[in-house]
Scaffold this motif. Sequence first.
Motif, PDB file in Angstrom:
ATOM      1  N   ARG A 171      21.837  69.318  59.567  1.00 45.98           N
ATOM      2  CA  ARG A 171      21.521  69.444  60.564  1.00 45.98           C
ATOM      3  C   ARG A 171      20.264  68.587  61.115  1.00 45.98           C
ATOM      4  NH1 ARG A 171      21.093  75.474  59.510  1.00 45.98           N
ATOM      5  NH2 ARG A 171      20.698  74.518  57.537  1.00 45.98           N
ATOM      6  N   THR A 172      19.738  67.972  61.685  1.00 46.50           N
ATOM      7  CA  THR A 172      18.541  67.395  62.379  1.00 46.50           C
ATOM      8  C   THR A 172      18.017  67.314  63.803  1.00 46.50           C
ATOM      9  OG1 THR A 172      19.908  65.352  60.846  1.00 46.50           O
ATOM     10  CG2 THR A 172      17.556  64.607  62.186  1.00 46.50           C
ATOM     11  N   VAL A 193      25.427  61.639  63.474  1.00 47.17           N
ATOM     12  CA  VAL A 193      24.621  62.481  63.024  1.00 47.17           C
ATOM     13  C   VAL A 193      24.691  63.582  63.723  1.00 47.17           C
ATOM     14  CG1 VAL A 193      22.732  62.908  62.156  1.00 47.17           C
ATOM     15  CG2 VAL A 193      23.225  60.546  61.307  1.00 47.17           C
ATOM     16  N   SER A 194      24.213  64.709  63.450  1.00 53.26           N
ATOM     17  CA  SER A 194      24.361  65.959  63.915  1.00 53.26           C
ATOM     18  C   SER A 194      23.018  65.880  63.615  1.00 53.26           C
ATOM     19  CB  SER A 194      24.881  67.021  62.935  1.00 53.26           C
ATOM     20  OG  SER A 194      24.236  68.486  63.046  1.00 53.26           O
ATOM     21  N   VAL A 195      22.742  65.698  65.385  1.00 51.30           N
ATOM     22  CA  VAL A 195      21.811  66.120  65.884  1.00 51.30           C
ATOM     23  C   VAL A 195      21.393  67.127  66.313  1.00 51.30           C
ATOM     24  CG1 VAL A 195      19.491  64.807  67.551  1.00 51.30           C
ATOM     25  CG2 VAL A 195      21.065  63.263  66.000  1.00 51.30           C
ATOM     26  N   GLN A 253      10.577  73.247  50.623  1.00 60.69           N
ATOM     27  CA  GLN A 253      10.940  72.355  51.260  1.00 60.69           C
ATOM     28  C   GLN A 253      11.529  72.791  52.781  1.00 60.69           C
ATOM     29  OE1 GLN A 253      13.554  69.690  49.888  1.00 60.69           O
ATOM     30  NE2 GLN A 253      14.293  69.406  52.568  1.00 60.69           N
ATOM     31  N   PHE A 254      12.177  71.829  53.756  1.00 58.54           N
ATOM     32  CA  PHE A 254      12.336  72.588  55.148  1.00 58.54           C
ATOM     33  C   PHE A 254      12.961  73.119  55.001  1.00 58.54           C
ATOM     34  CE2 PHE A 254      13.229  71.105  59.599  1.00 58.54           C
ATOM     35  CZ  PHE A 254      13.012  71.893  60.359  1.00 58.54           C
ATOM     36  N   ASP A 271      17.386  71.141  58.426  1.00 56.81           N
ATOM     37  CA  ASP A 271      17.842  70.645  57.434  1.00 56.81           C
ATOM     38  C   ASP A 271      16.564  69.031  56.879  1.00 56.81           C
ATOM     39  OD1 ASP A 271      20.439  71.949  56.182  1.00 56.81           O
ATOM     40  OD2 ASP A 271      21.376  71.229  57.596  1.00 56.81           O
ATOM     41  N   LEU A 272      16.814  68.174  58.387  1.00 56.68           N
ATOM     42  CA  LEU A 272      15.734  67.179  58.002  1.00 56.68           C
ATOM     43  C   LEU A 272      15.176  67.423  59.761  1.00 56.68           C
ATOM     44  CD1 LEU A 272      14.756  64.459  56.984  1.00 56.68           C
ATOM     45  CD2 LEU A 272      16.449  63.676  58.237  1.00 56.68           C
ATOM     46  N   LEU A 273      12.956  67.294  59.516  1.00 52.58           N
ATOM     47  CA  LEU A 273      12.328  67.041  60.621  1.00 52.58           C
ATOM     48  C   LEU A 273      12.133  66.001  61.281  1.00 52.58           C
ATOM     49  CD1 LEU A 273      11.176  68.844  63.228  1.00 52.58           C
ATOM     50  CD2 LEU A 273      10.096  69.785  61.685  1.00 52.58           C
TER      51      LEU A 273
END
Lengths: 506, 100
Positions: A171-172, A193-195, A253-254, A271-273
């Motif tokens: 999840r971005t 990508v799952s934005v 970890q974010f 999961d990612l910023l």
Amino acid sequence: MIKDIQSAANLAPAYDLVVVGAGPAGLSAAIEASTHGLAVLLADENESPGGQIYRSVDRASDADLTRMGPDYAAGRRLIERFRGADLSYARRATVWSVGPADEETGDGAHALEVGISLGGIARPIAADRVILATGALERPFPFPGWTMPGVMAAGAAQILMKSSGLVPSGRTILAGTGPLLYLLASQLLRAGVSVIAVVDTTPVENWRLALPHVLSFATSPYALKGLKLLLEVHRHTRVIRGATAIEAVGSGQFSALRVHRSNKSLHIEGDLLLLHQGIAPNLNLTLAAGCDYVWDERLAAFRPNVDGRGASSVSGVSIAGDAAGIVGAVASAHQGELAGLAAALDLNRIGQSVYEQRRAQHAQKLARALRGRTFIDDRFRPGKTFRVPEDDGTIICRCEEITAGKLREVAALGVPGPNQMKAFTRCGMGPCQGRLCGLTAVELLAQCRGVPPGEVGYYRLRPPIKPVTLSELAALPHTEAATIAVAGFVERAHDGAQDATYGSHR
Amino acid sequence: MFRRLPDRKESSVSFTFDGVPTMACQGDSVASALLAAGHCSTRRTPVSGAVRGPYCMMGVCFECLVKIDGRPNRQGCMTTVVEGMRVETQDGAAMPGQEE
């Protein structure tokens, strides 16, 4: 055909022109100058030409080109022209200094000296002219948690996609402002990508600033492209506005982004910023070369002072493209052409009439490419609270882990500029040499002192602007006078240069 | 955290990260290869020992510093991974004297 320089031994001792950076500005400058018969060396740090914008475009597949869009694909033509040009190209080369030729070591014929490191061997290269096309950096985006793994620059995600075909798997979340934020969102969405959210931090009042320039923007090529991007992103993901502050949450970890708004806060797990709030000129080499610079309020950044043909305050050194002020890829290429052309005139390879004729053509194209730029700058100018964090616990200097609170403490002692602040706190003293903290530290200090950032000034940058090992520097050719100054005598038994290779003590 | 797009067909190379055999694609930078293999933390800071990982991927932030073939302070994003490369987490301020 370009000549590929594979090792330091293949570098000529001197060139008419050394161009630094293989993005649109550097490539165009090198092509233009070589067309007029100049002996050109283009030095670039990366594996292949193109800079960040056209990174890896020469080996991109059709699928890559579709994902990244036509503005990326356009880089192919430029790189093809570059490959066909008569010049030398050193990839994976680090230029760590540019300055006037040393009176002792210089050959007396060339005005400038460029310090280049290639394959672990450093060399001073003499040049009559230097064009710096070192591009831009993403502006620092400091807030609590921005240093933890799982938080990255938006540009990094683009680089991963272009050079390695890697896209976020979880999840971005994207946060920030500027056209690149929406461009990346659309590219990621196209790649499946799952934005899950785009947190748009653009200040609402920017519209008022940008409105007077809306007409020139509306008639520029940016308008339609921008509108399409906005629609595409809005259609496929959630866009959140009105953030007053953001905070990355996680233990080592974010794991989530907290978005503070005037009415209520949001907690978005992910999961990612990916962060982006515009780009600013990469100052390290231009300032280390001694070029004068000014604070540009519209860009909210420093930029070197250049004239219409890109000439800086240092004789023989020109600056083209985003390194001189943010203009975008197309305008950068035209600025590069103008700088390359000016070098040919200065070195008497073309007459005044040829110069004037070509200059007029390039200048016309440049003016067209710059249309709409002012609107974009004003519309997406990042808000003050996102440039200078209010939260005292926020890390400003990532390398030395110096917080906003620490800097405010030192500012209250009355330090006049960032160099004193650096001496007191080590802010800007780490390996990144202020690239990730400079603008923030300066604006914070200016805010504390109640003066404009231009008055505070920037870090005093000095070569080497990238780490060079001591063994590389020690192995540089040196004069007899220098040897005597250090050793007191000169050994005459073994003459001839020796290249100390790294790790020879093993 | 990252996955390879299915239309990418580069040949693979193998390297080790902290001694563990790891696969990468031809042309990957060390930082890309580590992210592709699921490693988002690649160093600990010299000041507080906090974990950090690649941030900018373009050679300006120095967050992806790793040890490569025994040499510390290498920018992972600016180094292309090659067969048999030995990559290690950089713990704090690794000095050249710590080379083995």
